[in-house]
Scaffold this motif. Sequence first.
Motif, PDB file in Angstrom:
ATOM      1  N   PHE A   1     -18.498  14.183  41.454  1.00 22.57           N
ATOM      2  CA  PHE A   1     -18.127  12.769  41.430  1.00 22.57           C
ATOM      3  C   PHE A   1     -18.638  12.035  40.187  1.00 22.57           C
ATOM      4  O   PHE A   1     -18.378  10.843  40.024  1.00 22.57           O
ATOM      5  CB  PHE A   1     -18.646  12.066  42.690  1.00 22.57           C
ATOM      6  CG  PHE A   1     -17.975  12.514  43.956  1.00 22.57           C
ATOM      7  CD1 PHE A   1     -16.620  12.292  44.155  1.00 22.57           C
ATOM      8  CD2 PHE A   1     -18.691  13.168  44.946  1.00 22.57           C
ATOM      9  CE1 PHE A   1     -15.988  12.702  45.324  1.00 22.57           C
ATOM     10  CE2 PHE A   1     -18.077  13.581  46.121  1.00 22.57           C
ATOM     11  CZ  PHE A   1     -16.719  13.348  46.308  1.00 22.57           C
ATOM     12  N   THR A   2     -19.364  12.720  39.315  1.00 22.72           N
ATOM     13  CA  THR A   2     -19.901  12.053  38.123  1.00 22.72           C
ATOM     14  C   THR A   2     -18.794  11.395  37.313  1.00 22.72           C
ATOM     15  O   THR A   2     -18.896  10.216  36.939  1.00 22.72           O
ATOM     16  CB  THR A   2     -20.670  13.056  37.242  1.00 22.72           C
ATOM     17  OG1 THR A   2     -21.793  13.551  37.974  1.00 22.72           O
ATOM     18  CG2 THR A   2     -21.156  12.384  35.961  1.00 22.72           C
TER      19      THR A   2
ATOM     20  N   ASN B   1     -17.567   6.496  45.444  1.00 28.07           N
ATOM     21  CA  ASN B   1     -17.899   5.068  45.434  1.00 28.07           C
ATOM     22  C   ASN B   1     -16.707   4.188  45.817  1.00 28.07           C
ATOM     23  O   ASN B   1     -16.773   2.964  45.693  1.00 28.07           O
ATOM     24  CB  ASN B   1     -18.428   4.652  44.060  1.00 28.07           C
ATOM     25  CG  ASN B   1     -17.430   4.879  42.942  1.00 28.07           C
ATOM     26  OD1 ASN B   1     -16.573   5.763  43.043  1.00 28.07           O
ATOM     27  ND2 ASN B   1     -17.520   4.099  41.890  1.00 28.07           N
ATOM     28  N   ARG B   2     -15.618   4.799  46.285  1.00 25.40           N
ATOM     29  CA  ARG B   2     -14.454   4.062  46.748  1.00 25.40           C
ATOM     30  C   ARG B   2     -14.157   4.466  48.197  1.00 25.40           C
ATOM     31  O   ARG B   2     -14.638   5.503  48.662  1.00 25.40           O
ATOM     32  CB  ARG B   2     -13.227   4.345  45.865  1.00 25.40           C
ATOM     33  CG  ARG B   2     -13.392   3.949  44.415  1.00 25.40           C
ATOM     34  CD  ARG B   2     -12.110   4.136  43.630  1.00 25.40           C
ATOM     35  NE  ARG B   2     -11.055   3.211  44.073  1.00 25.40           N
ATOM     36  CZ  ARG B   2      -9.836   3.159  43.521  1.00 25.40           C
ATOM     37  NH1 ARG B   2      -9.504   3.986  42.536  1.00 25.40           N
ATOM     38  NH2 ARG B   2      -8.945   2.288  43.971  1.00 25.40           N
TER      39      ARG B   2
ATOM     40  N   VAL C   1     -17.025   8.350  39.321  1.00 28.41           N
ATOM     41  CA  VAL C   1     -17.952   7.260  39.633  1.00 28.41           C
ATOM     42  C   VAL C   1     -18.303   6.463  38.374  1.00 28.41           C
ATOM     43  O   VAL C   1     -18.326   5.237  38.373  1.00 28.41           O
ATOM     44  CB  VAL C   1     -19.232   7.794  40.305  1.00 28.41           C
ATOM     45  CG1 VAL C   1     -20.319   6.723  40.322  1.00 28.41           C
ATOM     46  CG2 VAL C   1     -18.928   8.242  41.733  1.00 28.41           C
ATOM     47  N   TYR C   2     -18.552   7.189  37.272  1.00 31.70           N
ATOM     48  CA  TYR C   2     -18.933   6.521  36.029  1.00 31.70           C
ATOM     49  C   TYR C   2     -17.753   6.287  35.091  1.00 31.70           C
ATOM     50  O   TYR C   2     -17.931   5.732  33.999  1.00 31.70           O
ATOM     51  CB  TYR C   2     -20.024   7.330  35.316  1.00 31.70           C
ATOM     52  CG  TYR C   2     -21.327   7.362  36.082  1.00 31.70           C
ATOM     53  CD1 TYR C   2     -22.213   6.295  36.017  1.00 31.70           C
ATOM     54  CD2 TYR C   2     -21.650   8.440  36.895  1.00 31.70           C
ATOM     55  CE1 TYR C   2     -23.412   6.311  36.726  1.00 31.70           C
ATOM     56  CE2 TYR C   2     -22.847   8.470  37.615  1.00 31.70           C
ATOM     57  CZ  TYR C   2     -23.721   7.404  37.519  1.00 31.70           C
ATOM     58  OH  TYR C   2     -24.897   7.422  38.230  1.00 31.70           O
TER      59      TYR C   2
ATOM     60  N   ALA D   1     -13.097   9.563  44.806  1.00 29.63           N
ATOM     61  CA  ALA D   1     -14.367   9.109  44.249  1.00 29.63           C
ATOM     62  C   ALA D   1     -15.252   8.591  45.369  1.00 29.63           C
ATOM     63  O   ALA D   1     -14.818   7.805  46.214  1.00 29.63           O
ATOM     64  CB  ALA D   1     -14.135   8.010  43.210  1.00 29.63           C
TER      65      ALA D   1
END
Length: 340
Positions: free
Chosen positions: A272-273, A94-95, A276-277, A92
Amino acid sequence: MKAVGLYEYLPADNPKSLQDVEVDKPSAAGRDLLVEIKAVSVNPVDTKVRAPKEGQEDEPKILGWDASGIVRETGSEVTMFQPGDEVYYAGAVNRPGSNSEYHLVDERIVGRKPSALSFSEAAAVPLTTITAWEALFERMNIPRDKEENKDRSILMIGAAGGVGSIAVQLAAEAGLTVIGTASRKETEEWTRSHGADYVINHYENFREQLEKHGFQDVDYIFCMNATETHWESMSDVIKPQGKICTIVEAKENLNMNLIKNKSVSFLWEFMFTRPVYETEDMIRQHELLQEASQMFDDGTLKTTVTKKLSGLHGENMRKAHQILEEGRMIGKLVVEVQTQ
């Protein structure tokens, strides 16, 4: 543990852009797996995140969103994996990324590594497989039925790249007539070898080339390169009520009126949608990686690795980024933790 990270956003040839760093080894909790990394591959998303911009990081920012390795720890809520399992995944954005000795990843976006592939071969395919699969079968809702697709065609712009190399295979397996774009002899040969029926040049007029092959228009278009550059050409050759999907953000506004009278669907794919969400259907990435793993094992799909670097360290990661930014890469570039 050892990792490759950045503090400043710099050109890839700057020794400070991607550096060897030491960070704390993480522990698995919840639905996370702690994976010992064996190989990673480099994607355009890595270079875009690293690209020069303002700002500095207090702690090293670790990139890398494609990996294969071995599960060493599992969180208390993990149900699908156990220590010792060989896995592959894209993670992901965001990580923290996978350019490190160990990496945490949610089990819902992880698949079992294809047994027929080495760690290097497996690291080349998760992000591109998820992207291609979601674009074709979930965004454009192309049926996976050869009989249903026997009279349908798809144009793939940038067919020799990482995503294109998988997308061509998946579309051909689904029974579509595949028309890829390439501009060099070696990329044309690569595209044909992965299942394209026809290849046209993306620097030349689409309609004229398609008509030479007997096509007035195409049912689907999957754009993997320079969306705004090809927008008018895509709008011209897409069939009425057809579908266009792109993975490349437009650098300028697109004139949607060009596809209005044809009632064409325009779709985005960003793999990544889901992670991430943390969408309700996040586990679909696990499921499709599992199915793709079987396809790699039975030979329906083949890995797309074309270049390997041995040693997961700053110098190699900088070199990998420079190679990608040259814009001539065919297939995928993999960085091995050690020679396999």
